[in-house]
Write a protein that holds these residues in place. Structure first.
Motif, PDB file in Angstrom:
ATOM      1  N   THR A  38     -30.851  13.063  18.256  1.00  0.00           N
ATOM      2  CA  THR A  38     -30.664  12.347  17.061  1.00  0.00           C
ATOM      3  C   THR A  38     -31.787  12.816  15.993  1.00  0.00           C
ATOM      4  O   THR A  38     -31.486  13.216  14.943  1.00  0.00           O
ATOM      5  N   THR A  39     -33.115  12.714  16.421  1.00  0.00           N
ATOM      6  CA  THR A  39     -34.098  12.811  15.386  1.00  0.00           C
ATOM      7  C   THR A  39     -34.227  14.256  15.190  1.00  0.00           C
ATOM      8  O   THR A  39     -34.335  14.844  14.009  1.00  0.00           O
ATOM      9  N   TRP A  40     -33.796  15.246  16.216  1.00  0.00           N
ATOM     10  CA  TRP A  40     -33.871  16.782  15.963  1.00  0.00           C
ATOM     11  C   TRP A  40     -32.771  17.017  14.917  1.00  0.00           C
ATOM     12  O   TRP A  40     -33.000  17.748  13.928  1.00  0.00           O
ATOM     13  N   GLN A  42     -31.377  15.069  12.676  1.00  0.00           N
ATOM     14  CA  GLN A  42     -31.867  14.575  11.356  1.00  0.00           C
ATOM     15  C   GLN A  42     -32.992  15.422  10.612  1.00  0.00           C
ATOM     16  O   GLN A  42     -32.930  15.641   9.570  1.00  0.00           O
ATOM     17  N   SER A  60     -37.791   8.689   8.969  1.00  0.00           N
ATOM     18  CA  SER A  60     -36.984   7.582   9.051  1.00  0.00           C
ATOM     19  C   SER A  60     -36.554   6.978   7.657  1.00  0.00           C
ATOM     20  O   SER A  60     -35.851   6.133   7.708  1.00  0.00           O
ATOM     21  N   TRP A  65     -31.755   4.291   9.902  1.00  0.00           N
ATOM     22  CA  TRP A  65     -30.914   4.075  10.888  1.00  0.00           C
ATOM     23  C   TRP A  65     -30.231   2.818  10.422  1.00  0.00           C
ATOM     24  O   TRP A  65     -30.637   1.598  10.258  1.00  0.00           O
ATOM     25  N   LYS A  90     -28.521   7.978   9.859  1.00  0.00           N
ATOM     26  CA  LYS A  90     -28.407   7.864  11.321  1.00  0.00           C
ATOM     27  C   LYS A  90     -27.751   6.627  11.945  1.00  0.00           C
ATOM     28  O   LYS A  90     -27.662   5.643  11.142  1.00  0.00           O
ATOM     29  N   VAL A 246     -42.484  12.084  11.620  1.00  0.00           N
ATOM     30  CA  VAL A 246     -41.087  12.389  12.109  1.00  0.00           C
ATOM     31  C   VAL A 246     -40.385  11.486  13.150  1.00  0.00           C
ATOM     32  O   VAL A 246     -39.374  11.092  13.190  1.00  0.00           O
ATOM     33  N   ALA A 247     -41.115  10.860  13.920  1.00  0.00           N
ATOM     34  CA  ALA A 247     -40.869   9.724  14.996  1.00  0.00           C
ATOM     35  C   ALA A 247     -40.096   8.887  14.125  1.00  0.00           C
ATOM     36  O   ALA A 247     -40.475   8.283  13.069  1.00  0.00           O
ATOM     37  N   PRO A 248     -38.893   8.278  14.850  1.00  0.00           N
ATOM     38  CA  PRO A 248     -38.248   7.231  14.203  1.00  0.00           C
ATOM     39  C   PRO A 248     -38.849   5.767  14.490  1.00  0.00           C
ATOM     40  O   PRO A 248     -38.109   5.067  15.092  1.00  0.00           O
ATOM     41  N   ARG A 257     -46.004   6.867  18.915  1.00  0.00           N
ATOM     42  CA  ARG A 257     -45.175   7.915  18.547  1.00  0.00           C
ATOM     43  C   ARG A 257     -45.042   9.491  19.018  1.00  0.00           C
ATOM     44  O   ARG A 257     -44.187   9.972  19.111  1.00  0.00           O
TER      45      ARG A 257
END
Length: 300
Positions: A38-40, A42, A60, A65, A90, A246-248, A257
């Motif tokens: 997902t994060t990749w 995004q 984020s 999300w 997301k 970057v971490a959600p 994180r």
């Protein structure tokens, strides 16, 4: 007449929020199961839309999300309403749970289910459940009086049980049945012009090529001189080094994180299970998804 989306709920998610989301032509919806990339994806969309590795805000916030109850709905909608660039949102909801509009693009990311499950196990250890309950108002988990919480099973034992447990796929989306439900729904829509399937293994094997494929499908032109910096910013190493942005984790629900970006590799799950357990997994998924999807999903 458009079909009413199925409502998916969990202690910290509610897909009915999508019904209140005012869409715009060109919106991008990134629909994945947990720990499937997902994060990749995004980050890739952020780099393609904004065309710079220097993001103006945490990922984020740029790509919220929508279904997540941890962040109030009015905050999320206001954030999206204020955006002037092409939006990319997301969700962990399958496509049958979000409104499908012809002028919206939907990207669904797949990953080998066993590898995703290993990442999910480690992610669950990294979450501050008390903080999540505080933000969502969910009650404390019920336990018998005087009974100590059950110890977390080992990864190998948990993974073996995950492949065989029975679960309603629409109630337990992170179960094996839920994963295959999500992917099977997307697979059935793969010929639709506004649905794109992306495989985690392809991102790992040829990030440059996959980013170019996604850009072409989104009809985004990127100058050749920009590509090296954009691809480098989407690598696992660069994203991990920039984990704070970057971490959600917009609400502080992770213990670390940096730990969110654990390894980014594939294949370790197969080394954890015995031959008999792997055979049981294969038998199980054969009853949960069409053969052509399984061949695509499990290919080297």
């Amino acid at each position: 007449m458009p079909q009413t989306p199925h409502r998916y709920t969990s202690p910290d998610e509610d897909s009915s929020r999508w019904l209140d989301f005012p869409s715009r032509p060109g919106d991008i919806v990134i629909s994945t199961r947990s720990k499937h990339g997902t994060t990749w994806t995004q980050m890739i969309c952020a780099l393609l839309v904004l065309q710079t590795p220097d993001l103006p805000a945490p990922l984020s916030e740029i790509s919220p999300w929508l279904d997540w109850l941890v962040v109030p709905q009015d905050v999320v909608l206001a954030r999206l309403q204020a955006q002037t660039h092409r939006r990319f949102v997301k969700t962990h909801t399958p496509l049958d749970g979000v409104p499908i509009r012809p002028d919206t693009r939907y990207i669904v990311v797949a990953r080998h289910p066993l590898d995703a499950a290993v990442s999910l196990y480690h992610q669950n250890l990294n979450l501050d459940r008390a903080r999540i309950r505080e933000l969502t108002g969910a009650p404390e988990p019920a336990t018998a009086d005087g009974e100590a919480p059950k110890p977390k099973p080992t990864l190998r034992r948990w993974l073996a049980e995950w492949t065989t447990e029975e679960a309603d796929p629409r109630e337990w989306l992170d179960s094996l049945q839920g994963v295959m439900w999500h992917l099977s729904d997307a697979w059935s829509r793969r010929e639709e012009p506004n649905v794109l399937l992306v495989h985690y293994a392809d991102l790992a094997a040829d990030l440059d090529g996959e980013m170019r494929r996604i850009a072409a499908w989104l009809e985004i032109e990127v100058g050749e001189e920009r590509w090296p910096a954009l691809v480098r910013a989407a690598t696992f190493t660069e994203m991990k080094s920039n984990a704070e942005r970057v971490a959600p984790d917009p609400a502080g629900i992770m213990r670390s994180r940096d730990a969110f970006f654990r390894s980014g590799t594939s294949g370790s799950a197969r080394d954890l299970l015995t031959g008999e357990e792997l055979a049981a997994y294969r038998r199980r998924v054969e009853g949960l998804a069409p053969l052509d999807l399984l061949e695509w999903l499990h290919r080297p």
